[in-house]
Design a protein around this motif. Structure first.
Motif, PDB file in Angstrom:
ATOM      1  N   ASP A 174      16.263  37.059   1.972  1.00 45.64           N
ATOM      2  CA  ASP A 174      16.406  35.926   1.058  1.00 45.64           C
ATOM      3  C   ASP A 174      17.812  35.338   1.092  1.00 45.64           C
ATOM      4  OD1 ASP A 174      17.526  38.175  -0.295  1.00 45.64           O
ATOM      5  OD2 ASP A 174      17.234  37.176  -2.224  1.00 45.64           O
ATOM      6  N   VAL A 175      18.810  36.170   1.413  1.00 48.00           N
ATOM      7  CA  VAL A 175      20.180  35.652   1.472  1.00 48.00           C
ATOM      8  C   VAL A 175      20.327  34.638   2.602  1.00 48.00           C
ATOM      9  CG1 VAL A 175      21.129  37.452   3.000  1.00 48.00           C
ATOM     10  CG2 VAL A 175      22.609  36.335   1.293  1.00 48.00           C
ATOM     11  N   PHE A 176      19.600  34.849   3.695  1.00 47.41           N
ATOM     12  CA  PHE A 176      19.646  33.885   4.799  1.00 47.41           C
ATOM     13  C   PHE A 176      18.957  32.575   4.392  1.00 47.41           C
ATOM     14  CE2 PHE A 176      19.309  37.912   7.552  1.00 47.41           C
ATOM     15  CZ  PHE A 176      20.660  38.164   7.411  1.00 47.41           C
ATOM     16  N   PHE A 177      17.787  32.692   3.776  1.00 48.66           N
ATOM     17  CA  PHE A 177      17.068  31.487   3.355  1.00 48.66           C
ATOM     18  C   PHE A 177      17.880  30.700   2.338  1.00 48.66           C
ATOM     19  CE2 PHE A 177      12.758  33.725   4.252  1.00 48.66           C
ATOM     20  CZ  PHE A 177      12.974  33.574   5.609  1.00 48.66           C
ATOM     21  N   GLU A 178      18.582  31.409   1.459  1.00 45.21           N
ATOM     22  CA  GLU A 178      19.441  30.727   0.481  1.00 45.21           C
ATOM     23  C   GLU A 178      20.581  30.000   1.187  1.00 45.21           C
ATOM     24  OE1 GLU A 178      21.873  31.681  -3.655  1.00 45.21           O
ATOM     25  OE2 GLU A 178      20.525  33.190  -2.802  1.00 45.21           O
ATOM     26  N   ALA A 179      21.138  30.622   2.223  1.00 46.13           N
ATOM     27  CA  ALA A 179      22.202  29.966   2.992  1.00 46.13           C
ATOM     28  C   ALA A 179      21.673  28.687   3.639  1.00 46.13           C
ATOM     29  CB  ALA A 179      22.748  30.919   4.047  1.00 46.13           C
ATOM     30  N   PHE A 180      20.437  28.716   4.137  1.00 47.11           N
ATOM     31  CA  PHE A 180      19.872  27.547   4.796  1.00 47.11           C
ATOM     32  C   PHE A 180      19.755  26.354   3.848  1.00 47.11           C
ATOM     33  CE2 PHE A 180      17.258  30.577   7.726  1.00 47.11           C
ATOM     34  CZ  PHE A 180      18.431  30.932   8.377  1.00 47.11           C
ATOM     35  N   GLU A 181      19.627  26.621   2.541  1.00 48.42           N
ATOM     36  CA  GLU A 181      19.500  25.540   1.569  1.00 48.42           C
ATOM     37  C   GLU A 181      20.699  24.586   1.622  1.00 48.42           C
ATOM     38  OE1 GLU A 181      16.996  24.941  -1.107  1.00 48.42           O
ATOM     39  OE2 GLU A 181      15.906  26.009   0.470  1.00 48.42           O
ATOM     40  N   ASP A 182      21.877  25.115   1.941  1.00 44.67           N
ATOM     41  CA  ASP A 182      23.099  24.302   1.961  1.00 44.67           C
ATOM     42  C   ASP A 182      23.634  24.079   3.366  1.00 44.67           C
ATOM     43  OD1 ASP A 182      23.215  24.041  -0.844  1.00 44.67           O
ATOM     44  OD2 ASP A 182      24.059  26.056  -1.007  1.00 44.67           O
ATOM     45  N   ALA A 183      22.821  24.355   4.380  1.00 44.30           N
ATOM     46  CA  ALA A 183      23.292  24.233   5.761  1.00 44.30           C
ATOM     47  C   ALA A 183      23.331  22.782   6.202  1.00 44.30           C
ATOM     48  CB  ALA A 183      22.387  25.032   6.693  1.00 44.30           C
ATOM     49  N   LEU A 239      17.086  48.216  -0.152  1.00 42.13           N
ATOM     50  CA  LEU A 239      17.389  46.986  -0.859  1.00 42.13           C
ATOM     51  C   LEU A 239      18.557  47.276  -1.779  1.00 42.13           C
ATOM     52  CD1 LEU A 239      16.719  44.044  -1.284  1.00 42.13           C
ATOM     53  CD2 LEU A 239      15.125  44.714  -3.089  1.00 42.13           C
ATOM     54  N   ASP A 240      19.746  46.922  -1.311  1.00 42.75           N
ATOM     55  CA  ASP A 240      20.968  47.184  -2.059  1.00 42.75           C
ATOM     56  C   ASP A 240      21.309  45.993  -2.941  1.00 42.75           C
ATOM     57  OD1 ASP A 240      21.123  49.563  -0.622  1.00 42.75           O
ATOM     58  OD2 ASP A 240      22.399  48.668   0.931  1.00 42.75           O
ATOM     59  N   ALA A 241      22.226  46.218  -3.853  1.00 38.76           N
ATOM     60  CA  ALA A 241      22.710  45.118  -4.677  1.00 38.76           C
ATOM     61  C   ALA A 241      23.461  44.126  -3.805  1.00 38.76           C
ATOM     62  CB  ALA A 241      23.635  45.655  -5.776  1.00 38.76           C
ATOM     63  N   ARG A 242      23.215  42.838  -4.030  1.00 39.77           N
ATOM     64  CA  ARG A 242      23.908  41.822  -3.242  1.00 39.77           C
ATOM     65  C   ARG A 242      25.399  41.833  -3.599  1.00 39.77           C
ATOM     66  NH1 ARG A 242      22.376  35.435  -2.821  1.00 39.77           N
ATOM     67  NH2 ARG A 242      20.403  36.350  -2.106  1.00 39.77           N
ATOM     68  N   PRO A 243      26.258  41.854  -2.595  1.00 38.96           N
ATOM     69  CA  PRO A 243      27.694  41.869  -2.885  1.00 38.96           C
ATOM     70  C   PRO A 243      28.156  40.525  -3.429  1.00 38.96           C
ATOM     71  CG  PRO A 243      27.332  41.644  -0.529  1.00 38.96           C
ATOM     72  CD  PRO A 243      25.986  41.893  -1.152  1.00 38.96           C
ATOM     73  N   ASP A 244      29.241  40.535  -4.168  1.00 39.74           N
ATOM     74  CA  ASP A 244      29.833  39.297  -4.642  1.00 39.74           C
ATOM     75  C   ASP A 244      30.247  38.444  -3.439  1.00 39.74           C
ATOM     76  OD1 ASP A 244      29.543  40.138  -7.252  1.00 39.74           O
ATOM     77  OD2 ASP A 244      31.596  40.924  -7.402  1.00 39.74           O
ATOM     78  N   GLY A 245      30.058  37.156  -3.566  1.00 39.06           N
ATOM     79  CA  GLY A 245      30.467  36.259  -2.484  1.00 39.06           C
ATOM     80  C   GLY A 245      29.632  36.385  -1.241  1.00 39.06           C
ATOM     81  N   ALA A 246      28.361  36.763  -1.404  1.00 36.81           N
ATOM     82  CA  ALA A 246      27.511  37.007  -0.236  1.00 36.81           C
ATOM     83  C   ALA A 246      27.303  35.752   0.603  1.00 36.81           C
ATOM     84  CB  ALA A 246      26.155  37.554  -0.676  1.00 36.81           C
ATOM     85  N   LEU A 247      27.480  34.581   0.014  1.00 35.40           N
ATOM     86  CA  LEU A 247      27.318  33.332   0.750  1.00 35.40           C
ATOM     87  C   LEU A 247      28.651  32.629   0.993  1.00 35.40           C
ATOM     88  CD1 LEU A 247      24.120  31.945  -1.011  1.00 35.40           C
ATOM     89  CD2 LEU A 247      24.270  32.996   1.250  1.00 35.40           C
TER      90      LEU A 247
END
Length: 235
Positions: free
Chosen positions: A59-68, A135-143
């Motif tokens: 999901d972190v990749f798909f979220e990045a694509f939102e602003d690509a 499934l770990d906690a997402r780190p701060d600033g992951a994007l």
């Protein structure tokens, strides 16, 4: 430098030219570790870094694509793990649909045959069949940033990749570094043409004179001599 200019100018250069330009400019040479290789020999990519830190879910990749923006390159930071893949065919298909110019994985990929068919340039540490089993906690600033080897990169950087590996440049200074790289390339091509025409490189660079000068001054380096004669073979 706009994306189309970046791609156009890199098409006539290599990461080696640009690494030499960094050395000449006194800019840190931010090369990814050598095990990071293109999935397909001959693959090339050039674009703005689109960072994403993976924590077990795509999901972190798909979220990045939102602003690509078109031509961005996903830099997927999976901490260099070799016990799981984090990018496969569906991520690559979605990246291509979002207009990305490629994917750099600090970790492993899977679905190799499908990735080859998709054709989006992918650079990674290799392949393994298994996806994440955590499934770990997402780190701060992951994007906001990604780590590749010893380097932390962000959207203020561009990434270049070819058969020699992956190199990161500051976007703000990319134009000057490209100009230096083009100068290095042109000098090396002239030297290579003269070698093919029968003029050895040692003669072109007046190597005997360098040896004599070094005999008189042991502190003299070959790089200093190259600067004096306008040659290029190392930086």
């Amino acid at each position: 430098m706009e994306h189309e200019e970046l791609r156009r100018r890199f098409a006539a250069l290599t990461t080696a030219h640009l690494a030499d330009a960094c050395l000449r400019a006194g800019t840190p040479v931010r090369c990814a570790p050598p095990p990071l290789r293109p999935l397909e020999p001959g693959s090339r990519l050039a674009g703005r870094v689109l960072p994403a830190r993976h924590a077990g879910s795509v999901d972190v990749f798909f979220e990045a694509f939102e602003d690509a923006a078109p031509g961005d390159v996903l830099v997927a930071d999976n901490a260099g793990r070799t016990d799981e893949s984090c990018v496969g065919d569906l991520v690559a298909l979605e990246a291509a649909a979002a207009g990305l110019g490629g994917i750099v994985v600090w970790g492993l990929h899977r679905d190799t045959a499908d990735l080859r068919e998709i054709g989006l340039p992918v650079f990674s540490l290799g392949a393994t069949p298994t996806g994440p089993r955590r499934l770990d906690a997402r780190p701060d600033g992951a994007l906001d940033s990604a780590v590749v080897g010893e380097w932390t990169v962000s959207r203020t950087d561009v990434v270049l990749g070819d058969d020699d590996g992956v190199l990161f440049l500051p976007a703000a200074g990319a134009g000057d570094l490209f100009a230096l790289a083009e100068s290095v390339r042109d000098t090396e091509r002239r030297q290579a043409d003269r070698v093919r025409a029968g003029v050895p490189l040692r003669r072109q660079l007046d190597f005997p004179a360098y040896l004599e000068r070094r005999r008189r001054n042991p502190a003299l380096t070959f790089r200093e001599h190259l600067r004096a004669v306008g040659g290029a073979v190392e930086e």
